[in-house]
Design an enzyme around this catalytic site. Structure first.
Site, PDB file in Angstrom:
ATOM      1  N   CYS A  48      -3.622  12.530   1.307  1.00 26.03           N
ATOM      2  CA  CYS A  48      -3.580  13.678   0.158  1.00 26.03           C
ATOM      3  C   CYS A  48      -2.485  14.705   0.426  1.00 26.03           C
ATOM      4  CB  CYS A  48      -4.875  14.084  -0.150  1.00 26.03           C
ATOM      5  SG  CYS A  48      -6.363  12.978  -0.001  1.00 26.03           S
ATOM      6  N   GLU A 184       2.382   6.243  -6.394  1.00 27.06           N
ATOM      7  CA  GLU A 184       2.762   7.798  -5.885  1.00 27.06           C
ATOM      8  C   GLU A 184       3.983   7.761  -4.958  1.00 27.06           C
ATOM      9  OE1 GLU A 184      -1.515  10.253  -6.290  1.00 27.06           O
ATOM     10  OE2 GLU A 184      -0.830   9.322  -4.458  1.00 27.06           O
TER      11      GLU A 184
HETATM   12  P1  NDP Z   1      -5.716   0.746  -4.859  1.00 33.32           P
HETATM   13  O1  NDP Z   1      -7.244   0.148  -4.794  1.00 33.32           O
HETATM   14  O2  NDP Z   1      -5.559   2.224  -5.895  1.00 33.32           O
HETATM   15  O3  NDP Z   1      -4.745  -0.227  -5.353  1.00 33.32           O
HETATM   16  C1  NDP Z   1      -4.633  -1.337  -4.607  1.00 33.32           C
HETATM   17  C2  NDP Z   1      -3.493  -2.175  -5.358  1.00 33.32           C
HETATM   18  O4  NDP Z   1      -3.186  -3.171  -4.447  1.00 33.32           O
HETATM   19  C3  NDP Z   1      -3.950  -2.745  -6.589  1.00 33.32           C
HETATM   20  O5  NDP Z   1      -2.902  -2.561  -7.454  1.00 33.32           O
HETATM   21  C4  NDP Z   1      -4.310  -4.045  -6.515  1.00 33.32           C
HETATM   22  O6  NDP Z   1      -4.244  -5.098  -7.456  1.00 33.32           O
HETATM   23  C5  NDP Z   1      -3.600  -4.642  -5.439  1.00 33.32           C
HETATM   24  N1  NDP Z   1      -3.777  -5.523  -4.433  1.00 33.32           N
HETATM   25  C6  NDP Z   1      -4.725  -5.548  -3.519  1.00 33.32           C
HETATM   26  N2  NDP Z   1      -4.733  -6.863  -2.785  1.00 33.32           N
HETATM   27  C7  NDP Z   1      -3.894  -7.302  -3.330  1.00 33.32           C
HETATM   28  C8  NDP Z   1      -3.042  -8.529  -2.758  1.00 33.32           C
HETATM   29  N3  NDP Z   1      -3.780  -9.412  -2.028  1.00 33.32           N
HETATM   30  N4  NDP Z   1      -1.965  -8.944  -3.260  1.00 33.32           N
HETATM   31  C9  NDP Z   1      -1.283  -8.493  -4.104  1.00 33.32           C
HETATM   32  N5  NDP Z   1      -1.932  -7.037  -4.609  1.00 33.32           N
HETATM   33  C10 NDP Z   1      -3.024  -6.579  -4.163  1.00 33.32           C
HETATM   34  O7  NDP Z   1      -5.422   1.425  -3.300  1.00 33.32           O
HETATM   35  P2  NDP Z   1      -4.417   2.005  -2.794  1.00 33.32           P
HETATM   36  O8  NDP Z   1      -3.754   1.347  -1.492  1.00 33.32           O
HETATM   37  O9  NDP Z   1      -3.228   2.487  -3.592  1.00 33.32           O
HETATM   38  O10 NDP Z   1      -5.131   3.477  -2.475  1.00 33.32           O
HETATM   39  C11 NDP Z   1      -6.496   3.243  -1.581  1.00 33.32           C
HETATM   40  C12 NDP Z   1      -7.513   4.345  -2.164  1.00 33.32           C
HETATM   41  O11 NDP Z   1      -7.045   5.576  -1.765  1.00 33.32           O
HETATM   42  C13 NDP Z   1      -7.364   4.450  -3.656  1.00 33.32           C
HETATM   43  O12 NDP Z   1      -8.395   3.419  -4.039  1.00 33.32           O
HETATM   44  C14 NDP Z   1      -7.931   5.909  -3.806  1.00 33.32           C
HETATM   45  O13 NDP Z   1      -9.245   5.943  -4.116  1.00 33.32           O
HETATM   46  C15 NDP Z   1      -7.452   6.494  -2.754  1.00 33.32           C
HETATM   47  N6  NDP Z   1      -6.247   7.344  -3.050  1.00 33.32           N
HETATM   48  C16 NDP Z   1      -6.298   8.261  -3.899  1.00 33.32           C
HETATM   49  C17 NDP Z   1      -5.231   9.087  -4.219  1.00 33.32           C
HETATM   50  C18 NDP Z   1      -5.592  10.235  -5.414  1.00 33.32           C
HETATM   51  O14 NDP Z   1      -6.475  10.506  -5.435  1.00 33.32           O
HETATM   52  N7  NDP Z   1      -4.359  10.752  -5.795  1.00 33.32           N
HETATM   53  C19 NDP Z   1      -3.920   8.856  -3.746  1.00 33.32           C
HETATM   54  C20 NDP Z   1      -3.745   7.905  -2.773  1.00 33.32           C
HETATM   55  C21 NDP Z   1      -5.089   7.060  -2.529  1.00 33.32           C
HETATM   56  P3  NDP Z   1      -5.432  -5.045  -8.426  1.00 33.32           P
HETATM   57  O15 NDP Z   1      -5.307  -3.643  -9.343  1.00 33.32           O
HETATM   58  O16 NDP Z   1      -4.706  -6.288  -9.555  1.00 33.32           O
HETATM   59  O17 NDP Z   1      -6.797  -5.187  -8.029  1.00 33.32           O
END
Ligand code: NDP
Length: 461
Positions: A48, A184
């Site tokens: 963050c 982001e």
């Molecule tokens: P997210 O859960 O937000 O997003 C993961 C993304 O990866 C989704 O779009 C998902 O698709 C996709 N995905 C997952 N597995 C696969 C796969 N095997 N093949 C293709 N696509 C895939 O995780 P992030 O990594 O972006 O962030 C992790 C966590 O950190 C977040 O959940 C959040 O809670 C936290 N975070 C918060 C922030 C904030 O508050 N501003 C900033 C950054 C992180 P689908 O949607 O289709 O499942």
């Protein structure tokens, strides 16, 4: 009664772990905390905080462009990535120092070592091989980026961890994922002048957000020049003559200097000795806990991302405070996960609290949707073609505002305050009788008098 070396041993020096250790120690408990990497955890060290600093850095070129509309002539500008990384590292080191100072000030023992469980009360410190015992243990080891091992060439890709320490900015980057981190970082890299492509498997980015905002953000990012490829996935990454070569399912062969995976985060439990202590995990390796963050082993708690509940820093801190109430204040307290405000620090930003229109449509018989889309005042002189979207989702029967969604500047700041109003159970009538503060963008939230449309039984009418 058995005696232990410590009242509390905390494994993991991130947001949840440090809060538990510091507050327990300040209550007079004998506390030790172990961290194998750096104090502050993901949020402070490689999440963050440095991310937000990078967001600020990436916005300046638009500020310089906008300045002309207000009469300014900005001289030639240039950007130095190494200077940004060094400045960011300095600030992160300062914050890490503050975390340690807080722990030391409360008389918690700070251990710079990996700690693993030997049994339900015994912890081994890998650095020295020493074992210590504790009456209560908190596991707060967080998460780590999903490495996507099924992807041939995944080892050639980076995660957000490495993005904070790149030797040089690449000319181009391909980011996989459509969640918080992917979106982001796509905006950060684009803002810093990197040719940026986002590849996402679903129909629209940010699957858990309100549809309107998802579409609005996609359009705004595409208009800036970020290439967004939805309903596509990478099949292979290989090394080419000029960087990486990416085979995709639908868009053929792509090239990029760097490929970054942002495909979610996995609980950090490998090799922690959970089996030795008898602590149960789910199929993703997340520690299973009850409503009070207690594992199946009575004296062991787990909190934060390692439990894979809601992966947000303030949630881990809240869980830690609930643990303190439950364990040390004779006041069993369950974390409250209702109405968590959240922001995506994209450009434009998303700020949201409560239910999306789609989710609310499933839960309530009839909804009133108030929606405003407008050009912010600053954009009139800057000439920037940007639109803000504001939406209130109201349960028609109770008049309660059940969701508030904003796309545009300072959306995160507004969502924090809207979080209070929704938590207080404010109705649309409360919003209506609140005086507007002029001229602001936020005044739209209290001046949308008539519903834009209604939803009945999940259908727009
Ligand atoms: P997210 O859960 O937000 O997003 C993961 C993304 O990866 C989704 O779009 C998902 O698709 C996709 N995905 C997952 N597995 C696969 C796969 N095997 N093949 C293709 N696509 C895939 O995780 P992030 O990594 O972006 O962030 C992790 C966590 O950190 C977040 O959940 C959040 O809670 C936290 N975070 C918060 C922030 C904030 O508050 N501003 C900033 C950054 C992180 P689908 O949607 O289709 O499942």
């Amino acid at each position: 009664m058995p005696t232990f070396d410590y009242d509390l041993f905390v494994i993991g020096g991130g947001s949840g772990g440090v809060r538990s250790a510091r507050v327990a120690a300040s209550l007079g408990k004998k506390v030790a905390i172990a961290e194998e990497y750096r104090y502050g955890g993901t949020c402070v060290i490689r999440g963050c905080v440095p991310k937000k600093l990078f967001v600020y850095a990436s916005q300046f070129h638009e500020h310089f462009e906008d300045a002309a509309g207000f009469g300014w002539t900005v001289g030639e500008s240039s950007f130095d990535w190494k200077k940004l990384v060094a400045a960011k590292d300095g600030e992160i080191a300062r914050l890490e120092g503050l975390y340690k100072k807080g722990l030391a000030g409360a008389n918690a023992e700070i251990l710079e070592a990996r700690a693993e469980l030997v049994d339900a009360h015994t912890i081994k410190l890998l650095k020295t091989g020493e074992t210590v015992t504790a009456k209560t243990i908190v596991i707060a080891t967080g998460g780590r980026p999903n490495p996507h091992e099924a992807l041939p060439g995944h080892e050639l890709c980076i995660s957000s961890n490495e993005a904070f320490h790149l030797e040089e900015l690449p000319k181009s980057i391909l980011i996989a994922g459509g969640g918080y981190i992917a979106v982001e970082f796509a905006n950060i890299f684009h803002g810093l002048g990197v040719e940026t492509t986002l590849i996402y498997r679903g129909a629209e980015i940010l699957s858990r957000f309100d549809e309107d905002l998802r579409r609005g953000l996609h359009e705004a990012m595409a208009a800036k020049g970020i290439r967004i490829l939805c309903q596509d996935v990478m099949q292979q990454v290989t090394k080419g003559e000029n960087g990486l070569v990416i085979e995709t399912l639908k868009n053929g062969t792509l090239n990029a200097g760097i490929v970054m995976l942002a495909l979610g985060r996995d609980p950090n439990t490998q090799g922690l000795g959970l089996d030795k202590a008898g602590v149960a995990v789910n199929e993703r390796g997340a520690i299973l806990v009850d409503d009070y963050s207690r594992t199946n082993v009575e004296n062991i708690y787990a909190l934060g991302d390692v439990t894979d509940r809601v992966q947000l820093t303030p949630v881990a801190i809240h869980e830690a405070m609930c643990f303190i109430e439950t364990e040390y204040k004779n006041n069993p307290t369950k974390p409250d996960y209702d109405l968590i405000p959240t922001a995506v620090f994209s450009q434009p930003e998303i700020g949201t609290v409560g239910l999306s229109e789609e989710e609310a449509g499933k839960r309530y018989k009839e909804l009133e949707v108030y929606r405003a889309q407008f050009r912010p005042l600053k954009a009139t002189l800057s000439g920037r073609a940007e639109k803000m979207i504001m939406k209130l989702i109201v349960d028609a029967a109770s008049r309660k505002v059940v969701g508030a969604h904003i796309l545009g500047h300072d959306a995160g700041e507004m969502a924090q305050l809207l979080g209070i109003t929704l938590k207080a159970g404010c109705t649309k009538d409360d919003f209506d009788r609140t005086m507007a503060l002029h001229p602001t963008a936020a005044e739209e939230l209290v001046t949308m008098y008539a519903p834009s449309y209604r939803i009945r039984d999940g259908q727009r009418i």
